[in-house]
Design a protein around this motif. Structure first.
Motif, PDB file in Angstrom:
ATOM      1  N   ARG A   1       0.838  -1.182   0.000  1.00 34.44           N
ATOM      2  CA  ARG A   1       0.000   0.000   0.000  1.00 34.44           C
ATOM      3  C   ARG A   1       0.889   1.252   0.000  1.00 34.44           C
ATOM      4  N   PRO A   2       0.696   2.180  -0.935  1.00 31.61           N
ATOM      5  CA  PRO A   2       1.532   3.389  -0.972  1.00 31.61           C
ATOM      6  C   PRO A   2       1.218   4.329   0.186  1.00 31.61           C
ATOM      7  N   SER A   3       2.158   5.173   0.511  1.00 36.59           N
ATOM      8  CA  SER A   3       1.932   6.170   1.547  1.00 36.59           C
ATOM      9  C   SER A   3       1.127   7.330   0.976  1.00 36.59           C
ATOM     10  N   VAL A   4       0.645   8.180   1.856  1.00 39.49           N
ATOM     11  CA  VAL A   4      -0.120   9.350   1.424  1.00 39.49           C
ATOM     12  C   VAL A   4       0.733  10.251   0.551  1.00 39.49           C
ATOM     13  N   SER A   5       1.971  10.470   0.946  1.00 42.63           N
ATOM     14  CA  SER A   5       2.846  11.343   0.156  1.00 42.63           C
ATOM     15  C   SER A   5       3.155  10.737  -1.203  1.00 42.63           C
ATOM     16  N   GLU A   6       3.320   9.421  -1.250  1.00 43.88           N
ATOM     17  CA  GLU A   6       3.574   8.759  -2.542  1.00 43.88           C
ATOM     18  C   GLU A   6       2.376   8.891  -3.472  1.00 43.88           C
ATOM     19  N   LEU A   7       1.189   8.705  -2.937  1.00 44.01           N
ATOM     20  CA  LEU A   7      -0.013   8.855  -3.759  1.00 44.01           C
ATOM     21  C   LEU A   7      -0.181  10.283  -4.245  1.00 44.01           C
ATOM     22  N   ALA A   8       0.058  11.239  -3.370  1.00 47.18           N
ATOM     23  CA  ALA A   8      -0.088  12.642  -3.753  1.00 47.18           C
ATOM     24  C   ALA A   8       0.855  12.985  -4.898  1.00 47.18           C
ATOM     25  N   ALA A   9       2.103  12.508  -4.803  1.00 45.55           N
ATOM     26  CA  ALA A   9       3.085  12.801  -5.857  1.00 45.55           C
ATOM     27  C   ALA A   9       2.743  12.057  -7.142  1.00 45.55           C
ATOM     28  N   HIS A  10       2.365  10.787  -7.021  1.00 47.56           N
ATOM     29  CA  HIS A  10       2.083   9.968  -8.205  1.00 47.56           C
ATOM     30  C   HIS A  10       0.894  10.501  -8.994  1.00 47.56           C
TER      31      HIS A  10
ATOM     32  N   GLN B   1      -0.201  13.575  -9.047  1.00 43.33           N
ATOM     33  CA  GLN B   1       0.009  14.963  -9.459  1.00 43.33           C
ATOM     34  C   GLN B   1      -0.787  15.980  -8.637  1.00 43.33           C
ATOM     35  N   PHE B   2      -1.003  15.688  -7.326  1.00 45.15           N
ATOM     36  CA  PHE B   2      -1.554  16.711  -6.451  1.00 45.15           C
ATOM     37  C   PHE B   2      -0.430  17.659  -6.034  1.00 45.15           C
ATOM     38  N   ALA B   3      -0.769  18.889  -5.724  1.00 46.35           N
ATOM     39  CA  ALA B   3       0.257  19.896  -5.418  1.00 46.35           C
ATOM     40  C   ALA B   3       1.126  19.472  -4.247  1.00 46.35           C
ATOM     41  N   ASP B   4       0.512  18.883  -3.220  1.00 49.37           N
ATOM     42  CA  ASP B   4       1.256  18.386  -2.066  1.00 49.37           C
ATOM     43  C   ASP B   4       0.333  17.455  -1.287  1.00 49.37           C
ATOM     44  N   SER B   5       0.857  16.864  -0.211  1.00 44.74           N
ATOM     45  CA  SER B   5       0.081  15.911   0.577  1.00 44.74           C
ATOM     46  C   SER B   5      -1.129  16.574   1.227  1.00 44.74           C
ATOM     47  N   SER B   6      -0.975  17.803   1.700  1.00 44.43           N
ATOM     48  CA  SER B   6      -2.088  18.496   2.357  1.00 44.43           C
ATOM     49  C   SER B   6      -3.250  18.704   1.394  1.00 44.43           C
ATOM     50  N   HIS B   7      -2.913  19.113   0.179  1.00 46.96           N
ATOM     51  CA  HIS B   7      -3.955  19.321  -0.841  1.00 46.96           C
ATOM     52  C   HIS B   7      -4.657  18.004  -1.148  1.00 46.96           C
ATOM     53  N   PHE B   8      -3.893  16.932  -1.268  1.00 47.11           N
ATOM     54  CA  PHE B   8      -4.466  15.612  -1.538  1.00 47.11           C
ATOM     55  C   PHE B   8      -5.388  15.175  -0.397  1.00 47.11           C
ATOM     56  N   ILE B   9      -4.935  15.344   0.851  1.00 44.56           N
ATOM     57  CA  ILE B   9      -5.731  14.920   2.011  1.00 44.56           C
ATOM     58  C   ILE B   9      -7.051  15.674   2.053  1.00 44.56           C
ATOM     59  N   ARG B  10      -7.007  16.990   1.827  1.00 45.83           N
ATOM     60  CA  ARG B  10      -8.237  17.783   1.855  1.00 45.83           C
ATOM     61  C   ARG B  10      -9.210  17.335   0.764  1.00 45.83           C
ATOM     62  N   ALA B  11      -8.697  17.116  -0.447  1.00 46.73           N
ATOM     63  CA  ALA B  11      -9.555  16.699  -1.555  1.00 46.73           C
ATOM     64  C   ALA B  11     -10.148  15.314  -1.290  1.00 46.73           C
TER      65      ALA B  11
ATOM     66  N   GLN C   1     -13.517  10.821   4.706  1.00 47.71           N
ATOM     67  CA  GLN C   1     -12.460  10.356   5.594  1.00 47.71           C
ATOM     68  C   GLN C   1     -11.120  10.790   5.025  1.00 47.71           C
ATOM     69  N   THR C   2     -10.119  10.929   5.905  1.00 46.08           N
ATOM     70  CA  THR C   2      -8.773  11.185   5.399  1.00 46.08           C
ATOM     71  C   THR C   2      -8.248   9.898   4.770  1.00 46.08           C
ATOM     72  N   PRO C   3      -7.221   9.976   3.939  1.00 47.41           N
ATOM     73  CA  PRO C   3      -6.652   8.759   3.357  1.00 47.41           C
ATOM     74  C   PRO C   3      -6.221   7.741   4.410  1.00 47.41           C
ATOM     75  N   VAL C   4      -5.617   8.210   5.510  1.00 46.06           N
ATOM     76  CA  VAL C   4      -5.174   7.286   6.555  1.00 46.06           C
ATOM     77  C   VAL C   4      -6.370   6.605   7.208  1.00 46.06           C
ATOM     78  N   GLN C   5      -7.413   7.356   7.485  1.00 46.98           N
ATOM     79  CA  GLN C   5      -8.616   6.763   8.078  1.00 46.98           C
ATOM     80  C   GLN C   5      -9.252   5.750   7.129  1.00 46.98           C
ATOM     81  N   TYR C   6      -9.300   6.108   5.867  1.00 46.40           N
ATOM     82  CA  TYR C   6      -9.900   5.203   4.883  1.00 46.40           C
ATOM     83  C   TYR C   6      -9.089   3.914   4.777  1.00 46.40           C
ATOM     84  N   ALA C   7      -7.755   4.048   4.724  1.00 40.23           N
ATOM     85  CA  ALA C   7      -6.896   2.870   4.614  1.00 40.23           C
ATOM     86  C   ALA C   7      -6.997   1.997   5.854  1.00 40.23           C
ATOM     87  N   ARG C   8      -7.081   2.624   7.036  1.00 45.56           N
ATOM     88  CA  ARG C   8      -7.141   1.859   8.281  1.00 45.56           C
ATOM     89  C   ARG C   8      -8.405   1.006   8.327  1.00 45.56           C
TER      90      ARG C   8
END
Length: 333
Positions: free
Chosen positions: A290-299, A301-311, A318-325
């Motif tokens: 399972r990729p990390s949040v930062s890896e998914l955000a970069a892969h 093409q989100f501006a950064d991890s924070s932008h990805f988490i909010r979207a 749910q946040t990506p971590v909550q969804y994955a858990r």
């Protein structure tokens, strides 16, 4: 095993659908007769049977899955054999018709006029030909999408020489998107919808022959949207994925692209974002690798991890971590 398996029109085969298989040459004559009978039941004699009488030795299987829209037919045809020898098969079944082959696997070899005209079409290419005089092709293991059309509306654009090109051209993307849409929605179309689907099919083939399609034509908007979605789904990790990039790929203006999406109450940018989030959601359900949040955000093409988490949280609650858990553990078994 030898013989023929198929399903006739009625329960199990939606209106206009075609399904048939031929297995093994040991019962070649009987299988051929049965296949032709079932084809006439499902399709009708107006659209002839694609060649399935293979001359090579050894076991083979021909699988035909298709769709008839008035006087046009498109089908996925798969030839498999353990001992194909490249024997030439006559294609007189398609006499005086326009035939397009989109080669998906293997290579088709065509010839006519006693070998004076020879064409090889490899995977990822298409060929459109007027089958008069008829062409012959060499039988080998291959997969093709075949489109058979009446010659009347296309005759002026078909010359003695066939038309060849890449499957990923803008015109072919639109045509194949339309074929996919009609195949998916065929049973829901009204009689007027069927006629419109047939007319659009002919118009898009004309665009392929002219190497230009009028993307602003309202009738082509659904095909343009589907073609754009196909491009998006195969370029989610590309940094330059945008309405401008899609317009270039499909050879239309950005305005035309936006107008086509608006006709379906969608937005190009929203579709791109939602598909990226959906790919992220699926990745987060993996139990292994399972990729990390930062890896998914970069892969994606989100501006950064924070932008990805909010979207992601706005879209899925749910946040990506909550969804994955939660969902990752549920998918573990």
């Amino acid at each position: 095993m030898s013989g023929l398996t198929d399903t006739e029109s009625g329960p199990g085969v939606p209106r206009g659908k075609v399904a048939a298989d031929v297995i093994s040459p040991s019962a070649r004559g009987k299988a051929s007769t049965l296949l032709r009978h079932k084809w006439n039941v499902q399709v009708g004699k107006a659209v002839p049977l694609p060649p399935a009488e293979l001359a090579g030795a050894g076991d083979y299987r021909v699988s035909i899955r298709g769709c008839r829209v008035h006087d046009a037919l498109f089908a996925n045809i798969r030839y498999d054999s353990t001992m194909f020898d490249g024997t030439w098969v006559d294609a007189q079944y398609f006499s005086d018709l326009v035939v397009m082959d989109v080669v998906r696997r293997g290579t088709w070899h065509f010839t006519r006029a006693r070998g004076r005209d020879k064409v090889a079409v490899s995977a990822g290419q298409f060929i459109v030909r007027y089958n008069n005089p008829s062409w012959r092709f060499a039988v080998q293991s291959h997969t093709t999408q075949k489109l058979i059309l009446p010659v009347a509306p296309l005759g002026p654009l078909i010359r003695k020489r066939p038309v060849l090109g890449p499957v990923d051209s803008a015109e072919m993307r639109l045509l194949l998107a339309h074929v996919h849409t009609v195949d998916t929605e065929l049973n829901e179309l009204s009689p007027a919808g069927l006629q419109s689907a047939r007319n659009t099919l002919v118009e898009l083939v004309m665009g392929v022959l002219r190497q230009k399609v009028d993307g602003a034509e309202p009738q082509l908007a659904p095909s343009l949207v589907q073609a754009a979605k196909d491009v998006v789904n195969s370029h989610l990790a590309h940094a330059d994925l945008s309405p401008s990039m899609l317009a270039r790929e499909l050879n239309v203006s950005v305005r035309t692209l936006h107008r086509a999406f608006a006709a379906t109450n969608e937005s190009v940018s929203t579709y791109i974002r939602d598909q990226r989030l959906e790919q992220a959601r699926l990745a987060l359900t993996r139990f292994i690798d399972r990729p990390s949040v930062s890896e998914l955000a970069a892969h994606l093409q989100f501006a950064d991890s924070s932008h990805f988490i909010r979207a992601f949280k706005k879209h899925y609650g749910q946040t990506p971590v909550q969804y994955a858990r939660f969902h990752g553990h549920r998918a573990a078994p």
